[in-house]
Write a protein that holds these residues in place. Structure first.
Motif, PDB file in Angstrom:
ATOM      1  N   PHE A 236       0.953  -1.194   0.119  1.00 32.68           N
ATOM      2  CA  PHE A 236       0.059  -0.028   0.016  1.00 32.68           C
ATOM      3  C   PHE A 236       0.940   1.308  -0.127  1.00 32.68           C
ATOM      4  CE2 PHE A 236      -3.941  -2.278   0.750  1.00 32.68           C
ATOM      5  CZ  PHE A 236      -3.573  -3.389   1.512  1.00 32.68           C
ATOM      6  N   LEU A 237       1.365   1.650  -1.148  1.00 33.90           N
ATOM      7  CA  LEU A 237       2.283   2.850  -1.253  1.00 33.90           C
ATOM      8  C   LEU A 237       3.258   2.496  -0.452  1.00 33.90           C
ATOM      9  CD1 LEU A 237      -0.539   5.858  -1.853  1.00 33.90           C
ATOM     10  CD2 LEU A 237       0.670   4.307  -3.522  1.00 33.90           C
ATOM     11  N   SER A 238       3.623   3.745   0.138  1.00 34.68           N
ATOM     12  CA  SER A 238       4.689   3.785   1.271  1.00 34.68           C
ATOM     13  C   SER A 238       4.349   3.920   2.954  1.00 34.68           C
ATOM     14  CB  SER A 238       5.658   4.962   0.807  1.00 34.68           C
ATOM     15  OG  SER A 238       5.175   6.190   0.997  1.00 34.68           O
ATOM     16  N   PHE A 239       2.928   3.556   2.982  1.00 34.09           N
ATOM     17  CA  PHE A 239       2.670   3.830   4.236  1.00 34.09           C
ATOM     18  C   PHE A 239       2.944   3.074   5.306  1.00 34.09           C
ATOM     19  CE2 PHE A 239      -0.646   5.749   1.448  1.00 34.09           C
ATOM     20  CZ  PHE A 239      -1.081   6.788   1.993  1.00 34.09           C
ATOM     21  N   ALA A 240       3.315   3.310   6.517  1.00 29.90           N
ATOM     22  CA  ALA A 240       3.665   2.567   7.472  1.00 29.90           C
ATOM     23  C   ALA A 240       2.405   1.609   8.151  1.00 29.90           C
ATOM     24  CB  ALA A 240       4.440   3.095   8.627  1.00 29.90           C
TER      25      ALA A 240
ATOM     26  N   ASP B 290      -4.857   5.747   0.641  1.00 32.62           N
ATOM     27  CA  ASP B 290      -4.540   6.104  -0.589  1.00 32.62           C
ATOM     28  C   ASP B 290      -4.904   7.601  -0.935  1.00 32.62           C
ATOM     29  OD1 ASP B 290      -3.018   4.042  -0.363  1.00 32.62           O
ATOM     30  OD2 ASP B 290      -4.435   2.868  -2.187  1.00 32.62           O
ATOM     31  N   TYR B 291      -6.090   8.022  -0.569  1.00 32.08           N
ATOM     32  CA  TYR B 291      -6.570   9.452  -0.838  1.00 32.08           C
ATOM     33  C   TYR B 291      -6.778  10.579   0.214  1.00 32.08           C
ATOM     34  CZ  TYR B 291      -8.404   6.468  -4.710  1.00 32.08           C
ATOM     35  OH  TYR B 291      -8.352   5.465  -5.805  1.00 32.08           O
ATOM     36  N   PHE B 292      -6.282   9.976   1.380  1.00 27.59           N
ATOM     37  CA  PHE B 292      -6.343  11.021   2.566  1.00 27.59           C
ATOM     38  C   PHE B 292      -5.074  10.834   3.327  1.00 27.59           C
ATOM     39  CE2 PHE B 292      -9.446  12.561   5.892  1.00 27.59           C
ATOM     40  CZ  PHE B 292      -8.701  13.817   5.926  1.00 27.59           C
TER      41      PHE B 292
ATOM     42  N   PRO C  15       0.378   8.332   8.411  1.00 23.29           N
ATOM     43  CA  PRO C  15       0.653   9.228   7.448  1.00 23.29           C
ATOM     44  C   PRO C  15       2.242   9.050   7.061  1.00 23.29           C
ATOM     45  CG  PRO C  15      -0.629  10.154   9.011  1.00 23.29           C
ATOM     46  CD  PRO C  15      -0.292   8.640   9.509  1.00 23.29           C
ATOM     47  N   GLU C  16       2.362   9.472   5.764  1.00 20.39           N
ATOM     48  CA  GLU C  16       4.038   9.511   5.296  1.00 20.39           C
ATOM     49  C   GLU C  16       4.554  10.445   6.082  1.00 20.39           C
ATOM     50  OE1 GLU C  16       2.668  10.230   1.103  1.00 20.39           O
ATOM     51  OE2 GLU C  16       4.345   8.638   0.798  1.00 20.39           O
ATOM     52  N   LYS C  17       3.925  11.361   6.536  1.00 22.20           N
ATOM     53  CA  LYS C  17       4.755  12.541   7.384  1.00 22.20           C
ATOM     54  C   LYS C  17       3.726  12.839   8.514  1.00 22.20           C
ATOM     55  CE  LYS C  17       7.147  14.849   3.498  1.00 22.20           C
ATOM     56  NZ  LYS C  17       7.549  16.088   2.919  1.00 22.20           N
ATOM     57  N   THR C  18       4.300  12.852   9.727  1.00 22.10           N
ATOM     58  CA  THR C  18       3.403  13.252  10.878  1.00 22.10           C
ATOM     59  C   THR C  18       3.350  14.688  11.034  1.00 22.10           C
ATOM     60  OG1 THR C  18       4.591  11.339  12.018  1.00 22.10           O
ATOM     61  CG2 THR C  18       3.383  12.738  13.394  1.00 22.10           C
ATOM     62  N   ALA C  19       2.138  15.157  11.237  1.00 22.29           N
ATOM     63  CA  ALA C  19       1.637  16.440  11.058  1.00 22.29           C
ATOM     64  C   ALA C  19       1.589  16.817  12.688  1.00 22.29           C
ATOM     65  CB  ALA C  19       0.502  16.890  10.404  1.00 22.29           C
ATOM     66  N   GLU C  20       1.383  18.214  12.867  1.00 18.92           N
ATOM     67  CA  GLU C  20       1.125  18.588  14.312  1.00 18.92           C
ATOM     68  C   GLU C  20       0.092  17.940  14.894  1.00 18.92           C
ATOM     69  OE1 GLU C  20       0.819  22.606  16.987  1.00 18.92           O
ATOM     70  OE2 GLU C  20       1.575  22.674  14.875  1.00 18.92           O
ATOM     71  N   LYS C  21      -0.995  17.821  13.837  1.00 22.57           N
ATOM     72  CA  LYS C  21      -2.416  17.190  14.083  1.00 22.57           C
ATOM     73  C   LYS C  21      -2.924  16.596  13.127  1.00 22.57           C
ATOM     74  CE  LYS C  21      -2.999  18.622  18.597  1.00 22.57           C
ATOM     75  NZ  LYS C  21      -3.509  17.702  19.724  1.00 22.57           N
ATOM     76  N   MET C  22      -3.253  15.418  13.268  1.00 21.35           N
ATOM     77  CA  MET C  22      -3.589  14.498  12.316  1.00 21.35           C
ATOM     78  C   MET C  22      -5.158  14.052  12.299  1.00 21.35           C
ATOM     79  SD  MET C  22      -1.709  10.921  12.724  1.00 21.35           S
ATOM     80  CE  MET C  22      -0.128  11.789  12.827  1.00 21.35           C
TER      81      MET C  22
END
Length: 256
Positions: free
Chosen positions: A14-18, A69-71, A38-45
Motif C-alpha cells: 500500500f504505497l509507502s505507508f507504515a 491512498d486518498y487521505f 501518514p507518510e509525514k507526521t503532522a502537528e495534528k492529524m
C-alpha cells in the motif's frame, strides 16, 4: 476490562505507508485493528475509522476501501469485526465477522472496541480530536450509525454505505453524514434505506431551500454547519470506490 496490544510492522504493497496491526483483548475477546500511518507526521492529524461489511476483515477492507491512498495526511484505522452477530440475509447463525446492530447489543462489545482503539491512538499519535471520521459498508455502515447514536459527541462526520440507521438514529447528535445507497441493492432494499432520510434530515434540521443536485449526488445544509450528502446510485450493494475522493473532500469540509 483487561487490555493488551501488540505492534507489528507489516511490509505491504500500500504505497509507502507504515502499516501496523494492533491487537486488543476486550472483555475476553481478541480484537484487531489495522492502522496506516501518514507518510509525514503532522502537528495534528485527522483520524478515519473504516468498518467492513458482514463476513469481511480489516485487510480486505484496506484493499477495497483504501482511504489511506486518498487521505494521506490522515491516520486511517481499519477495524475488524468478530463472529457472534447474526446476519439478516446471510450468516444467520453469526459464524462470520460482524458488528453489533443496536446500542448495547452483545454487551456493547464493538462500541467498547471503538473506545479502546480511539484511546490508544490518541495516546500514541497527535490526533486532531475535532476531525474524527467514520466510514462503514453494509453491516459496518449499520454499526457506524450505532456509533453516531452512542458516540456522536466524538465524531465530525460519517459515511454510511448500503445500510442506514433508520429509527435507531432518531435524535442523534447532529453530525455531517454522507448516505450512499444503491437503487438495485439486493441485500438492503433501496426503499428501506431511503426511509431513513427524513429521520436524518430532522436530526440535522436541514434547510430544504439549500438543496443542490448534481447527478447522483444531492446535498443539504444543516444546523451548526452540518451537511447531508445523499448518493443514490444506479448500482447494487457494493462500496462505490470511485466515490472515495469525493468522500475525503466531504470529510475535509467538516470538523467538530
Amino acid at each position: 476490562m483487561k487490555k493488551f496490544y501488540l505492534f507489528t510492522l507489516l511490509l505491504g504493497s500500500f504505497l509507502s505507508f507504515a502499516q501496523k496491526e494492533f491487537t486488543f483483548s476486550i472483555n475476553g475477546s481478541v480484537r484487531k485493528a489495522l492502522i496506516f500511518e501518514p507518510e509525514k507526521t503532522a502537528e495534528k492529524m485527522p483520524l478515519v475509522f473504516v468498518f467492513h461489511g458482514h463476513g469481511g476483515n480489516a485487510k480486505y477492507a484496506a484493499a477495497k476501501m483504501d482511504f489511506q491512498d486518498y487521505f494521506p495526511e490522515a491516520l486511517v484505522v481499519f477495524m475488524q469485526g468478530i463472529p457472534g452477530t447474526s446476519g439478516r440475509v446471510i450468516d444467520k447463525q453469526g459464524l462470520l465477522n460482524g458488528w453489533q446492530m443496536f446500542p448495547n447489543e452483545n454487551g456493547n462489545r464493538d462500541v467498547l472496541f471503538f473506545d479502546e482503539v480511539l484511546k490508544e491512538v490518541q495516546g500514541k499519535y497527535p490526533i486532531d480530536s475535532q476531525r474524527i471520521y467514520l466510514v462503514g459498508h453494509s453491516n459496518g455502515a449499520r454499526f457506524v450509525n450505532v456509533l453516531w447514536k452512542e458516540r456522536g459527541e466524538k465524531i465530525a462526520a460519517i459515511c454510511s454505505v448500503a445500510a442506514q440507521g433508520g429509527l435507531m438514529v432518531k435524535n442523534a447528535k447532529p453530525v455531517s453524514i454522507w448516505m450512499s445507497m444503491g437503487k438495485n441493492d439486493p441485500l438492503v432494499p433501496y426503499r428501506q434505506q431511503k426511509s431513513a432520510v427524513p429521520i436524518v434530515k430532522k436530526n440535522l434540521q436541514t434547510d430544504e431551500n439549500s438543496k443542490v443536485e448534481d447527478g447522483e449526488i444531492t446535498t443539504f445544509k444543516g444546523i451548526n454547519n452540518t451537511e447531508l450528502v445523499l448518493e443514490e446510485r444506479n448500482a447494487g450493494h457494493e462500496f462505490p470506490h470511485e466515490s472515495i475522493p469525493a468522500m475525503v473532500t466531504f470529510f475535509k469540509r467538516h470538523h467538530r
